[in-house]
Design an enzyme around this catalytic site. Structure first.
Site, PDB file in Angstrom:
ATOM      1  N   ASP A 198      84.774  35.758 -14.484  1.00  0.00           N
ATOM      2  CA  ASP A 198      83.455  36.381 -14.411  1.00  0.00           C
ATOM      3  C   ASP A 198      82.828  35.726 -13.190  1.00  0.00           C
ATOM      4  O   ASP A 198      82.493  34.529 -13.222  1.00  0.00           O
ATOM      5  CB  ASP A 198      82.618  36.090 -15.664  1.00  0.00           C
ATOM      6  N   HIS A 199      82.688  36.491 -12.116  1.00  0.00           N
ATOM      7  CA  HIS A 199      82.354  35.810 -10.855  1.00  0.00           C
ATOM      8  C   HIS A 199      80.966  35.172 -10.881  1.00  0.00           C
ATOM      9  O   HIS A 199      80.680  34.296 -10.078  1.00  0.00           O
ATOM     10  CB  HIS A 199      82.523  36.749  -9.644  1.00  0.00           C
ATOM     11  N   HIS A 252      78.452  39.451 -17.522  1.00  0.00           N
ATOM     12  CA  HIS A 252      77.660  38.556 -16.665  1.00  0.00           C
ATOM     13  C   HIS A 252      76.423  37.993 -17.382  1.00  0.00           C
ATOM     14  O   HIS A 252      76.182  36.784 -17.370  1.00  0.00           O
ATOM     15  CB  HIS A 252      77.200  39.291 -15.405  1.00  0.00           C
TER      16      HIS A 252
END
Ligand code: NAP
Length: 485
Positions: A178-179, A241
């Protein structure tokens, strides 16, 4: 001050889908920057795989062009370094679902070298590629596999994906990106909370009135309406996110900064989330304005009830947070591109400055984009004679002064995450049970909307979301922070 960089060991990184958008825009430019920083050794190999046939030279040329585009300042990509980086790249024409290319890939991989497989392809290929890697023996006991959203569409599909991956890889080999977790400020949130004695005693329902988490985008779904309409803001943003930001804000201090210690605490937060009554949710769809179309103009189904905006009031049922709501919102075609966590502290219990009405409590704002940084809103005396007038000022912690050169270039999230894969550190990656727990919670909300069958509320392009979202806060005597870029 110069950043400390510890080079990683030599590695073979295979990028399935190495000619695609994610690889060209994010993964490969990030690797280039890590080489420039002295972290990626020239002995590393990056092997891109895709079905389209091309020579190694043609692939290197493709990535050269991508680097010129995505690292635009020539001084950031000196020619000698560019040439050194391109030398690291190789290409194998391979069909993930067929026979072509697998043997050639196997010949290129080196024994006794860290091996990572990055699946930068559609999620339908995750299971088949994992299976082939196992079957062909290319996946060794120490190999890593990297996957990225969408990790399922709901709980059953997420379970199925986890099952498929776990047939060929152990959990300690699976890196679910999950960036948002790779962003500097998100990691700084953990440092702020757990490396300073100042905030943690106040970090609870007794002192915090509420928390607001906002991820707003200016763009709409033009061009990707087909994908988005099957997903919506809840699946596209909240389940992953926003959930991660919520977890890091709300979790208990882990005993150690180690992958499972951190992930256990995040999981406990997800499991402590109350089901959200439909009355505490707001869905929206953006309207057309003079120049751009509406959500319904941008998707195929003219009756679509998929939300391009969602706001939720969320309660966490545990000792730390009972009674302190977390308000979450995300949407497209809003006023500005902004991601932030705002921790809103309670007012002082008694004001000794009675002439000053409507005081607001302190607020700690953790801004992820634009301009990553942390701001603490304080109340101080207005300078000068003439009585005790108070004003609110931001105490800005962009760290620029303290960190000098190091703060100038905030590394892209992918730089950190890809190097963590090579180092074998899973702290900033999601565990399978975490993903499933997040789906279980979001699925219930989505199911309640499907039962309800109401249409999402329309909202203005370039605004701050539907009126109903403002009302969600107003009825609690609170209001959203302005969406400002
Ligand atoms: P893309 O531009 O469509 O690229 C897909 C890549 O996969 C191409 O290199 C394609 O090359 C290759 N490919 C497709 N089928 C293949 C097969 N059977 N065997 C081998 N290679 C195959 O997609 P993308 O935007 O890079 O996205 C990739 C994945 O990352 C998707 O799951 C997406 O949801 C996810 N993601 C993307 C972003 C982003 O910013 N783009 C962000 C987050 C997540 P050939 O057609 O030549 O085979």
């Amino acid at each position: 001050m110069v950043a400390r960089t510890i080079p990683v060991d030599a590695f073979d990184l295979v990028i399935f889908g190495g000619t695609g958008d994610l690889a060209r825009r994010k993964i490969l430019p990030s690797l280039f920057r890590r080489m420039r920083a002295g972290q990626m050794p020239a002995t590393a190999r990056v092997i891109a795989c895709a079905r389209g046939k091309m020579t190694r030279k043609a692939f290197q040329q493709m990535i050269r062009e991508a680097l010129l585009e995505f690292i635009p300042r020539p001084e950031d990509r000196p020619d000698d370094l560019l040439a050194q980086f391109l030398e690291v790249l190789d290409f194998v024409a391979l069909d993930a679902t067929g026979e072509a290319g697998w043997a050639e890939l196997g010949e290129k991989l080196r024994p006794d070298t860290v091996r990572a497989f990055y699946l930068s392809v559609g999620p339908a290929l995750f299971g088949p590629i994992a299976h082939r890697l196992h079957e062909t023996g290319l996946a060794t006991a120490d190999s890593r596999i990297v996957v990225e959203k969408p990790l399922g569409h709901d709980l059953p599909s997420a379970r199925e994906l986890n099952r498929q991956l776990s047939e060929s890889f152990s959990e300690h080999q699976i890196y679910r990106i999950d960036h948002y977790l790779g962003k500097e400020t998100v990691q700084n949130l953990m440092a702020l909370r757990f490396a300073n004695a100042l905030f943690e005693p106040l970090w609870n329902a007794q002192h915090i009135d509420h928390v607001q988490i906002t991820v707003s985008e200016k763009i709409g779904v033009e061009g990707r309406g087909g994908y988005y309409d099957k997903s919506g803001a809840m699946r596209d943003m909240v389940q992953n996110h926003i959930m991660q930001l919520l977890c890091l804000t709300a979790m208990e201090p882990p005993a150690r900064f180690e992958p499972d210690a951190v992930r256990d605490e995040k999981l406990k937060v997800i499991r402590a989330l109350d089901p959200v009554p439909i009355g505490d949710t707001v869905r929206g769809q953006y309207r057309a304005n003079g120049t751009t179309g509406s959500y319904l103009d941008h998707v195929e189904n003219p009756d679509s009830r998929t939300e391009s905006y969602v706001a939720l009031k969320v309660q966490i049922s545990n000792w730390r947070w009972a009674g302190t709501p977390f308000y979450l919102r995300t949407g497209k075609k809003l006023r500005a591109r902004l991601s932030e966590i705002a921790v809103m502290f309670k007012e002082v219990p008694h004001s000794i400055f009675p002439e000053v009405s409507q005081r607001r409590g302190n607020a700690l704002i953790i801004r992820l984009q634009p301009d990553e940084g942390i701001t603490l809103r304080m109340t101080i005396k207005d300078p000068g004679p003439g009585g005790m007038r108070l004003r609110e000022v931001p105490l800005d912690m962009t760290f620029a002064d303290a960190l000098g050169d190091m703060a100038e270039e905030v590394p892209d999230a992918y730089e950190r995450l890809v190097m963590d894969v090579i180092r074998g550190n899973q702290t900033l990656f999601m565990r399978g049970d975490e993903v499933e727990a997040a789906w279980a919670w979001t699925d219930a909300i989505i199911a309640s909307w499907e039962d309800d069958r109401a249409r999402p509320e329309p909202y203005d392009t370039g605004g701050s979301g539907p009126e109903e979202a403002l009302a969600l806060m107003h009825r609690d005597g609170r209001r959203w922070r302005e969406i400002e870029g």
